[in-house]
Design a protein around this motif. Structure first.
Motif, mmCIF file in Angstrom:
data_model
loop_
_atom_site.group_PDB
_atom_site.id
_atom_site.type_symbol
_atom_site.label_atom_id
_atom_site.label_comp_id
_atom_site.label_asym_id
_atom_site.label_seq_id
_atom_site.Cartn_x
_atom_site.Cartn_y
_atom_site.Cartn_z
ATOM 1 N N VAL A 94 -26.812 18.951 -23.645
ATOM 2 C CA VAL A 94 -25.463 19.159 -23.114
ATOM 3 C C VAL A 94 -24.861 17.817 -22.709
ATOM 4 O O VAL A 94 -25.572 16.893 -22.302
ATOM 5 N N GLU A 95 -23.548 17.717 -22.840
ATOM 6 C CA GLU A 95 -22.822 16.502 -22.488
ATOM 7 C C GLU A 95 -22.171 16.696 -21.125
ATOM 8 O O GLU A 95 -21.103 17.298 -21.019
ATOM 9 N N THR A 96 -22.811 16.205 -20.087
ATOM 10 C CA THR A 96 -22.241 16.396 -18.749
ATOM 11 C C THR A 96 -21.016 15.514 -18.526
ATOM 12 O O THR A 96 -20.254 15.759 -17.589
ATOM 13 N N THR A 97 -20.818 14.509 -19.373
ATOM 14 C CA THR A 97 -19.597 13.715 -19.278
ATOM 15 C C THR A 97 -18.372 14.579 -19.546
ATOM 16 O O THR A 97 -17.292 14.318 -19.024
ATOM 17 N N ALA A 98 -18.559 15.627 -20.362
ATOM 18 C CA ALA A 98 -17.455 16.525 -20.695
ATOM 19 C C ALA A 98 -17.404 17.730 -19.761
ATOM 20 O O ALA A 98 -16.733 18.715 -20.067
ATOM 21 N N MET A 99 -18.088 17.666 -18.630
ATOM 22 C CA MET A 99 -18.126 18.788 -17.696
ATOM 23 C C MET A 99 -16.744 19.065 -17.111
ATOM 24 O O MET A 99 -16.017 18.133 -16.736
ATOM 25 N N ALA A 100 -16.379 20.347 -17.058
ATOM 26 C CA ALA A 100 -15.172 20.759 -16.343
ATOM 27 C C ALA A 100 -15.547 20.911 -14.874
ATOM 28 O O ALA A 100 -16.073 21.941 -14.447
ATOM 29 N N CYS A 101 -15.311 19.869 -14.086
ATOM 30 C CA CYS A 101 -15.870 19.778 -12.739
ATOM 31 C C CYS A 101 -15.110 20.640 -11.734
ATOM 32 O O CYS A 101 -13.888 20.562 -11.616
ATOM 33 N N ASP A 102 -15.846 21.463 -11.001
ATOM 34 C CA ASP A 102 -15.317 22.156 -9.827
ATOM 35 C C ASP A 102 -15.537 21.317 -8.573
ATOM 36 O O ASP A 102 -14.839 21.502 -7.569
ATOM 37 N N ARG A 103 -16.519 20.455 -8.630
ATOM 38 C CA ARG A 103 -16.876 19.602 -7.485
ATOM 39 C C ARG A 103 -17.416 18.299 -8.032
ATOM 40 O O ARG A 103 -18.276 18.292 -8.928
ATOM 41 N N GLU A 138 -11.634 42.730 3.452
ATOM 42 C CA GLU A 138 -11.077 41.407 3.662
ATOM 43 C C GLU A 138 -9.643 41.398 3.154
ATOM 44 O O GLU A 138 -9.349 41.947 2.089
ATOM 45 N N PRO A 139 -8.730 40.764 3.888
ATOM 46 C CA PRO A 139 -7.352 40.694 3.411
ATOM 47 C C PRO A 139 -7.282 39.852 2.140
ATOM 48 O O PRO A 139 -8.051 38.903 1.971
ATOM 49 N N PRO A 140 -6.388 40.194 1.207
ATOM 50 C CA PRO A 140 -6.273 39.390 -0.008
ATOM 51 C C PRO A 140 -5.840 37.970 0.321
ATOM 52 O O PRO A 140 -5.038 37.736 1.220
ATOM 53 N N GLN A 141 -6.395 37.046 -0.390
ATOM 54 C CA GLN A 141 -6.090 35.642 -0.163
ATOM 55 C C GLN A 141 -5.561 35.041 -1.448
ATOM 56 O O GLN A 141 -5.904 35.469 -2.554
ATOM 57 N N ASP A 142 -4.745 34.007 -1.275
ATOM 58 C CA ASP A 142 -4.249 33.307 -2.442
ATOM 59 C C ASP A 142 -5.405 32.586 -3.125
ATOM 60 O O ASP A 142 -6.286 32.017 -2.449
ATOM 61 N N ALA A 143 -5.401 32.608 -4.425
ATOM 62 C CA ALA A 143 -6.458 31.923 -5.166
ATOM 63 C C ALA A 143 -6.376 30.430 -4.926
ATOM 64 O O ALA A 143 -5.284 29.855 -4.893
ATOM 65 N N PRO A 144 -7.526 29.766 -4.694
ATOM 66 C CA PRO A 144 -7.493 28.316 -4.468
ATOM 67 C C PRO A 144 -7.043 27.580 -5.721
ATOM 68 O O PRO A 144 -7.220 28.050 -6.837
ATOM 69 N N GLN A 145 -6.434 26.437 -5.491
ATOM 70 C CA GLN A 145 -6.005 25.608 -6.608
ATOM 71 C C GLN A 145 -7.221 24.921 -7.222
ATOM 72 O O GLN A 145 -7.912 24.142 -6.574
ATOM 73 N N ARG A 146 -7.482 25.211 -8.481
ATOM 74 C CA ARG A 146 -8.615 24.599 -9.168
ATOM 75 C C ARG A 146 -8.183 23.264 -9.733
ATOM 76 O O ARG A 146 -7.007 23.056 -10.051
ATOM 77 N N PRO A 147 -9.127 22.316 -9.873
ATOM 78 C CA PRO A 147 -8.764 21.031 -10.468
ATOM 79 C C PRO A 147 -8.252 21.215 -11.882
ATOM 80 O O PRO A 147 -8.751 22.071 -12.615
ATOM 81 N N PRO A 148 -7.241 20.451 -12.273
ATOM 82 C CA PRO A 148 -6.697 20.613 -13.619
ATOM 83 C C PRO A 148 -7.730 20.223 -14.677
ATOM 84 O O PRO A 148 -8.603 19.390 -14.441
ATOM 85 N N GLU A 149 -7.634 20.875 -15.826
ATOM 86 C CA GLU A 149 -8.512 20.524 -16.932
ATOM 87 C C GLU A 149 -8.218 19.096 -17.372
ATOM 88 O O GLU A 149 -7.072 18.674 -17.450
ATOM 89 N N ALA A 150 -9.247 18.363 -17.652
ATOM 90 C CA ALA A 150 -9.081 16.967 -18.058
ATOM 91 C C ALA A 150 -10.030 16.663 -19.196
ATOM 92 O O ALA A 150 -10.832 17.511 -19.608
ATOM 93 N N GLY A 151 -9.929 15.462 -19.686
ATOM 94 C CA GLY A 151 -10.836 15.049 -20.745
ATOM 95 C C GLY A 151 -12.182 14.667 -20.162
ATOM 96 O O GLY A 151 -12.583 15.152 -19.108
#
Length: 369
Positions: A94-103, A138-151
């Protein structure tokens, strides 16, 4: 007198039935679904997948439910199931350089290209019980903003590489041994050690890593980068003549930057530790990187200080929680014959001691007369 416990198939069947009843709990409480466990106990699911060496969130959730939340028992179930699966082929690395990072964070560089991504983490929370979670809904919550997709997201250690400040990862195309199919053999190369650490018990690997930080091993480390995200898995299809993507998996990757080394012919440069684990399992990945670095003392020409984390045989022979559990729990199974023989031996020794004491007492009385 010691009396052996008697039982049979009926007792075992009753134990199984009782276990199923205890697993279900109060019937008036709604039963947990696999989807609930998968979606709301993700860190437990991730640990079972990592140490069970099988990436399947649904099966990991099922194992957790069946094991009543005992994660080591769930890992055992997953490993047992894994042995029944056919091996269809091998994926590409796997190419972790191409990871779609959440963190993605670094403790060594503040300004990363692409920025630091804090992601979902307990790091910045107060360790206080949140009683709102005890409410029925649990009361509904707004979905968190995820990091934008990048290269491609380059690794931090690549920046150090450009100046030759950190050792380069050796290029080796030799297929690594498969620990899931072949028994562990010592001495173990780094690829095999990393496999054993990746599926090793998180608590044990954490303890070994902590010991290195307290001085039991050469390990003054910085987290060069910690990243969590999805990567594509590709597999070569001979009939097609090219690789196709067969799915995505979530991984946690950690690279540590450790104390530098050098020699009369080589300038000083930092060294590396590495960890890669299924799912969001960052504590395990960091621990794995620290222990990996401690085990590299010989190849880096360092002294062996006698630290447990430097001893590959000690670490690798005790890291696997399924082996440890099997050996530990077998002692609660019937050992009636063994115990009876030792019981008779102890009784015999006690009789001999009593006879010698009586003979000595008789001799003293005769001497006194």
């Amino acid at each position: 007198m010691y009396v052996a416990v008697k039982g049979g198939e009926r007792a075992i069947d009753n134990a199984h039935a009782w276990l199923a009843e205890e697993r279900r709990g109060d019937p008036s409480v709604p039963e947990l679904s696999i989807a609930q466990i998968r979606e709301q106990m993700t860190l437990a699911v991730n640990r079972v997948m990592a140490e069970g060496s099988l990436y399947d969130p649904d099966l990991a959730a099922l194992a957790i439910k069946q094991a009543r939340g005992d994660l080591i028992e769930a890992i055992f179930l997953i490993r047992a199931y894994r042995t029944t699966l056919p091996r269809l082929g091998n994926s590409r690395p796997v190419e972790t350089t191409a990871m779609a990072c959440d963190r993605r964070i670094s403790a060594t560089f503040k300004d990363l290209p692409g920025g630091q991504i804090l992601g979902p983490t307990f790091d910045y929370t107060h360790r206080l019980l949140d009683f709102k979670l005890a409410a029925e809904g649990e009361p509904p919550q707004d979905a968190p903003q995820r990091p934008p997709e990048a290269g491609d997201v380059p690794h931090v250690t690549g920046f150090l590489n450009r100046e030759g400040l950190i050792e380069e990862a050796p290029a080796d195309d030799t297929p690594p041994p498969d620990l899931t199919r072949e028994p562990l053999e010592l001495p173990a190369e780094r690829a095999l050690r990393l496999q054993a650490l990746a599926r090793g018990d998180e608590g044990f690997v954490l303890s070994m890593a902590y010991s290195t930080q307290r001085g039991y091993g050469r390990n003054h480390a910085f987290v060069g980068e910690l990243r969590i995200g999805a990567v594509s898995v590709e597999m070569d299809i001979p009939e097609l003549g090219f690789a196709i993507e067969i799915g995505d998996i979530t991984l946690t990757e950690c690279e540590t930057v450790n104390q530098f080394t050098g020699s009369k012919t080589e300038p000083p440069q930092f060294t590396r530790g590495y960890g890669l684990v299924f799912g969001q399992t960052e504590r395990k990945a960091i621990s794995m990187a620290l222990v990996d670095r401690a085990l590299r003392w010989e190849e880096l020409g360092e002294d062996f200080t006698g630290a447990p984390a430097q001893d590959a045989e000690f670490v690798l022979s005790h890291a696997d929680n399924i082996q440890a559990t099997g050996f530990l729990e077998h002692i609660k199974l019937p050992h009636y014959v063994d115990f009876q023989s030792e019981l008779e031996l102890v009784r015999k020794l006690r009789r001999e001691v009593a006879e010698r004491a009586e003979a000595a007492n008789t001799s003293r009385q005769e001497a006194a007369e």
